[in-house]
Design an enzyme around this catalytic site. Structure first.
Site, PDB file in Angstrom:
ATOM      1  N   HIS A 124       0.816  -1.213   0.000  1.00  0.00           N
ATOM      2  CA  HIS A 124       0.000   0.000   0.000  1.00  0.00           C
ATOM      3  C   HIS A 124       0.851   1.266   0.000  1.00  0.00           C
ATOM      4  O   HIS A 124       0.389   2.306   0.441  1.00  0.00           O
ATOM      5  CB  HIS A 124      -0.948  -0.013   1.218  1.00  0.00           C
ATOM      6  CG  HIS A 124      -1.959  -1.123   1.138  1.00  0.00           C
ATOM      7  ND1 HIS A 124      -2.593  -1.643   2.242  1.00  0.00           N
ATOM      8  CD2 HIS A 124      -2.395  -1.843   0.082  1.00  0.00           C
ATOM      9  CE1 HIS A 124      -3.403  -2.613   1.860  1.00  0.00           C
ATOM     10  NE2 HIS A 124      -3.302  -2.762   0.550  1.00  0.00           N
ATOM     11  N   CYS A 132       4.283  13.401  -7.586  1.00  0.00           N
ATOM     12  CA  CYS A 132       3.376  14.381  -8.183  1.00  0.00           C
ATOM     13  C   CYS A 132       2.041  13.714  -8.511  1.00  0.00           C
ATOM     14  O   CYS A 132       1.997  12.607  -9.058  1.00  0.00           O
ATOM     15  CB  CYS A 132       3.976  14.955  -9.462  1.00  0.00           C
ATOM     16  SG  CYS A 132       2.846  16.073 -10.296  1.00  0.00           S
TER      17      CYS A 132
END
Ligand code: BV8
Ligand code: ZN
Length: 257
Positions: A124, A132
């Site tokens: 995860h 970005c």
């Protein structure tokens, strides 16, 4: 939570002592004794203070980038103040004792790495890999996490140096796919191990929660370490009802390590 100290079943100690390939699968519970909030514990759980499931989504970041970034910066500060506990250290030691060990974590903290584990598979993502939100370029933190950001304080995310879009946390949000390489590596490890240790996870989040079931189907011995019951209880060969930092060192000792 009352800490119980369940005895280590001899058959499990023997399975660990004889294991050629071990898969260790961890969730928020392995970091609980380092003071990192889990998601579900009613007392300290993030869910109780924030609607974490509402915040851990792309939609929340699009709608309230400052609140979501502020939440992750608060969590990053919590991790920066924390230290690995005896469970993290026992898992790192185990990797040096068994021929093949895969460490698969759902956690986004870096406590396994700081305990000495290498090649940690982060299903995860990580609090420490901002990127970005538009061009995907990796970003670096311009500053240490704010010393003590108040929980729930909004902090404007920095702008990407390449395209100017907001930087986002390097985690996998609900509704987002897991990193393909990490997922494939984890699937292979679960299907190939002879012992699968599920430590400190509520086994509710998919597809990660598929991994112990895949290990079972492949014929591995599956053991769970958790003070509370989970849906895996009915399937695991061993359920050690205790805290990871208490159980893990005793499991290694019982295996003769
Ligand atoms: C996806 C990063 C699709 C962010 C996280 C209905 C059914 C099935 C699935 C779904 C469904 N509806 C939606 C889904 C899919 C969804 C999902 O599973 N939802 C759940 C809530 C039902 N999954 C997803 O969205 C995943 N992506 O499916 O993509 C897709 C497919 C193709 C193409 C496009 C899309 C992405 C899921 C990842 C979400 N991100 N984290 C962040 O951290 O902010 S999940 C996050 O929650 C954690 O990473 C972790 O995985 C999970 C929390 O679980 P735990 O780690 O287990 O922590 P928890 O607090 O729950 O439990 C702690 C345990 O420790 C407890 O059991 C406690 O008893 C125990 N404990 C406490 N103290 C100790 C201890 N144990 C040992 N020692 C102690 N001292
Ligand atoms: Zn960019």
């Amino acid at each position: 939570m009352a800490t119980v100290t369940p005895p280590i079943p001899p058959a499990l100690a023997q399975a660990l002592a004889q294991a050629r390939r071990v898969a260790v699968f961890t969730g928020a519970g392995v970091s609980a004794e380092s003071g990192i909030s889990t998601f579900r514990d009613p007392l300290s759980g993030l869910w109780s203070r924030f609607d974490a499931r509402a915040l851990a989504t792309p939609e929340a970041f699009a709608a309230q980038p400052d609140l979501v970034w502020g939440w992750y910066e608060w969590r990053r500060a919590q991790v920066a103040r924390a230290v690995p506990n005896a469970a993290h250290r026992a898992i790192a030691a185990l990797a040096r004792l068994v021929p093949g060990l895969a460490l698969i974590t759902q956690n986004v903290d870096n406590l396994h790495e700081r305990a000495g584990s290498e090649g940690v598979i982060h299903l995860h993502g990580s609090l420490h890999a901002p990127r970005c939100s538009a061009c995907g370029q990796a970003a670096s933190f311009t500053a240490a996490p704010a010393d003590e950001p108040a929980e729930g304080r909004a902090i404007a995310p920095p702008a990407c140096g390449h395209c100017g879009a907001p930087i986002r946390p390097g985690v996998v949000w609900f509704g987002e796919s897991l990193p393909a390489q990490a997922w494939q590596t984890a699937l292979a490890a679960a299907g190939d191990c002879d012992l699968f240790l599920s430590i400190g996870t509520s086994a509710l989040v998919y597809p990660a929660a598929e991994l112990p079931l895949r290990a079972l189907r492949a014929g591995a011995t599956v053991a769970q370490v958790n003070p509370a019951a989970t849906p895996l209880d009915a399937r695991a060969h061993f359920n050690l009802r205790g805290a990871a930092a208490d159980v893990m060192p005793r499991l290694l000792a019982a295996a003769g390590f």
